[in-house]
Write a protein that holds these residues in place. Sequence first.
Motif, PDB file in Angstrom:
ATOM      1  N   GLU A 216       1.901  -3.165 -15.785  1.00 36.55           N
ATOM      2  CA  GLU A 216       1.034  -3.496 -14.364  1.00 36.55           C
ATOM      3  C   GLU A 216       1.468  -2.823 -13.148  1.00 36.55           C
ATOM      4  N   THR A 217       2.898  -3.153 -12.833  1.00 35.06           N
ATOM      5  CA  THR A 217       3.519  -2.358 -11.699  1.00 35.06           C
ATOM      6  C   THR A 217       3.498  -1.086 -12.024  1.00 35.06           C
ATOM      7  N   ALA A 218       4.036  -0.480 -13.269  1.00 35.63           N
ATOM      8  CA  ALA A 218       3.996   1.135 -13.430  1.00 35.63           C
ATOM      9  C   ALA A 218       2.589   1.845 -13.184  1.00 35.63           C
ATOM     10  N   GLY A 219       1.544   1.148 -13.668  1.00 36.22           N
ATOM     11  CA  GLY A 219       0.309   1.640 -13.445  1.00 36.22           C
ATOM     12  C   GLY A 219      -0.210   1.663 -12.087  1.00 36.22           C
ATOM     13  N   ALA A 220       0.152   0.477 -11.362  1.00 31.46           N
ATOM     14  CA  ALA A 220      -0.405   0.605  -9.966  1.00 31.46           C
ATOM     15  C   ALA A 220       0.384   1.412  -9.241  1.00 31.46           C
ATOM     16  N   HIS A 221       1.636   1.611  -9.112  1.00 31.35           N
ATOM     17  CA  HIS A 221       2.543   2.704  -8.581  1.00 31.35           C
ATOM     18  C   HIS A 221       1.960   4.189  -9.021  1.00 31.35           C
ATOM     19  N   ARG A 222       1.846   4.340 -10.228  1.00 31.61           N
ATOM     20  CA  ARG A 222       1.292   5.667 -10.545  1.00 31.61           C
ATOM     21  C   ARG A 222      -0.022   5.978  -9.946  1.00 31.61           C
ATOM     22  N   GLU A 223      -0.945   5.008  -9.887  1.00 33.90           N
ATOM     23  CA  GLU A 223      -2.264   5.231  -9.026  1.00 33.90           C
ATOM     24  C   GLU A 223      -2.039   5.550  -7.840  1.00 33.90           C
ATOM     25  N   SER A 224      -1.151   4.706  -6.944  1.00 34.39           N
ATOM     26  CA  SER A 224      -1.074   4.977  -5.706  1.00 34.39           C
ATOM     27  C   SER A 224      -0.291   6.414  -5.186  1.00 34.39           C
ATOM     28  N   TRP A 225       0.571   6.802  -6.084  1.00 37.93           N
ATOM     29  CA  TRP A 225       1.282   8.089  -5.864  1.00 37.93           C
ATOM     30  C   TRP A 225       0.289   9.194  -6.271  1.00 37.93           C
ATOM     31  N   LEU A 226      -0.308   9.253  -7.396  1.00 36.14           N
ATOM     32  CA  LEU A 226      -1.042  10.561  -7.803  1.00 36.14           C
ATOM     33  C   LEU A 226      -2.336  10.390  -7.106  1.00 36.14           C
ATOM     34  N   ARG A 227      -2.926   9.304  -6.653  1.00 40.18           N
ATOM     35  CA  ARG A 227      -4.254   9.346  -5.945  1.00 40.18           C
ATOM     36  C   ARG A 227      -4.266   8.800  -4.484  1.00 40.18           C
ATOM     37  N   GLY A 228      -3.077   8.423  -4.056  1.00 44.51           N
ATOM     38  CA  GLY A 228      -2.859   7.907  -2.694  1.00 44.51           C
ATOM     39  C   GLY A 228      -1.978   8.811  -1.969  1.00 44.51           C
ATOM     40  N   TYR A 229      -0.987   9.351  -2.012  1.00 44.93           N
ATOM     41  CA  TYR A 229       0.060  10.029  -1.349  1.00 44.93           C
ATOM     42  C   TYR A 229       0.864  11.200  -1.821  1.00 44.93           C
ATOM     43  N   ARG A 230       0.728  11.511  -3.284  1.00 42.04           N
ATOM     44  CA  ARG A 230       1.334  12.681  -3.621  1.00 42.04           C
ATOM     45  C   ARG A 230       1.361  13.881  -2.659  1.00 42.04           C
ATOM     46  N   ASP A 231       0.080  14.365  -2.534  1.00 37.51           N
ATOM     47  CA  ASP A 231      -0.279  15.614  -1.677  1.00 37.51           C
ATOM     48  C   ASP A 231      -0.027  15.518  -0.178  1.00 37.51           C
ATOM     49  N   THR A 232       0.391  14.328   0.433  1.00 33.03           N
ATOM     50  CA  THR A 232       0.580  14.358   1.567  1.00 33.03           C
ATOM     51  C   THR A 232       2.010  13.670   2.243  1.00 33.03           C
ATOM     52  N   LEU A 233       2.776  13.148   1.311  1.00 29.94           N
ATOM     53  CA  LEU A 233       3.837  12.566   1.854  1.00 29.94           C
ATOM     54  C   LEU A 233       5.210  13.482   1.580  1.00 29.94           C
ATOM     55  N   GLY A 234       5.916  13.728   2.832  1.00 33.66           N
ATOM     56  CA  GLY A 234       7.199  14.139   2.416  1.00 33.66           C
ATOM     57  C   GLY A 234       8.228  13.217   2.978  1.00 33.66           C
ATOM     58  N   PHE A 235       9.394  13.531   2.621  1.00 32.08           N
ATOM     59  CA  PHE A 235      10.830  12.681   2.953  1.00 32.08           C
ATOM     60  C   PHE A 235      11.880  13.659   3.576  1.00 32.08           C
ATOM     61  N   LEU A 236      12.383  13.216   4.781  1.00 28.29           N
ATOM     62  CA  LEU A 236      13.273  13.765   5.481  1.00 28.29           C
ATOM     63  C   LEU A 236      14.479  12.973   5.909  1.00 28.29           C
TER      64      LEU A 236
END
Length: 245
Positions: A216-236
Amino acid sequence: MDRQQISRLAHADHPIAAPLDDGSVHRLLTRAVPGDGAHVLDLGCGGGEWLLRALRAYPGLTAEGVDTSGSALDRARAQATRLAVGDRLTLHHRDAARFTAAHRFDLVLCVGSTHAFGGLSATLAAARAHLAPQGRVLVGDGYWERPPSSEAVDMLGDLADLPTTLDRVVADGWTPVGGHISTRQELDDYEWSWTGALADWALRHPDDPDRAQVLETAGAHRESWLRGYRDTLGFLCLVLRPTHA
């Protein structure tokens, strides 16, 4: 299974809890560590991977780490013993935001743990209080590569874009002397450590009572990443020195 245990499973093959590959970590440490006799502090050290790598690379370096996770500190202590660097490592089980020391440090690290202080500016203020004259800070935090959705802000907080982030750091009295912007590959590899690695563990342990929770944790994280912030978040990551000594 609590979040710390799940995080340990996720990072089994990605011990740096940030979107950085081994080469990037090495380059940042080379830029940040001021010399072989340096005294280094990691605020929010987790399993101590940054400190362990620094201790192995610099035989004269001494290090201290602070974290609220006793199990993570136990792992760091055990790994330091295996690597024969335990005599140069001191670990503190406490809140990094309330940590005090009787001495100053040549390098203060806080990569991926700025939430413990309430954001980047507060993290840098805390690091400054621990910093020796001519010392350096290595800090890592997220930023928005493009305007985020409201859901992304809810998940990750009120970050700024890259130019604004750097402007704020400079306005706080710091001069960047090195840095690294995580590549898309580094960002995706880190996220797969939370999604693919957790799912793989669950599938390899079909009878484990925590299997459903981990999936469940893996699925929730995947959903947040792919549909929430993958195309907007960077790391510096930034290597900083105080503008005025």
